[in-house]
Design a protein around this motif. Structure first.
Motif: not given
Length: 132
Positions: A8, A37, A59, A61, A65-66
């Motif tokens: 990340r 991260e 990031m 992503i 996922t964040f």
């Protein structure tokens, strides 16, 4: 078998190594590890007030996922506060936006300016520099 997770993107490392509470009860050696991260997700969402979609793009992503990283960070911080535990910043699964270095003498963290060769710490002028 689950997929391998991609690193990340983190803009810069946290400016702290650890936070240690002052508790009235017995000292507990157990600590909570906050990954870089997770710190970055908290910083982007709560400090920089970014929405999850924009922060996820920054990031590199997905938005879900964040959201998972952000939720894990919030739970770790809450657990540390409620159970009076130390919070330590650890590397985790992160890559930096730029090359970051740390002076081994004064512990200053800094990035390398474009086109310049790194020769010394910008603060104490020491030659002992480690890549992060």
């Amino acid at each position: 078998m689950p997929r391998k997770t991609r690193p990340r993107k983190v803009v810069e490392p946290p400016k702290f190594k650890a936070y240690k509470p002052v508790c009235l009860e017995n000292e507990n050696n157990e600590c909570i590890e906050l990954f870089y991260e997770e710190y970055e997700a908290l910083k982007l969402a709560d400090y920089d007030n970014m929405n999850h979609c924009d922060a996820a793009k920054l990031m590199d992503i997905s938005r879900p996922t964040f959201a998972r990283i952000y939720e894990a960070a919030r739970r770790k911080i809450a657990k540390a506060l409620v159970e009076c535990k130390e919070i330590k910043a650890v590397y985790g699964n992160a890559i930096f936006d730029k090359n970051w270095f740390q002076c081994t003498l004064c512990k200053t963290r800094f990035s390398q300016p474009e086109g310049l060769e790194l020769l010394e710490c910008p603060i104490c002028k020491a030659k002992e520099i480690a890549k992060m």
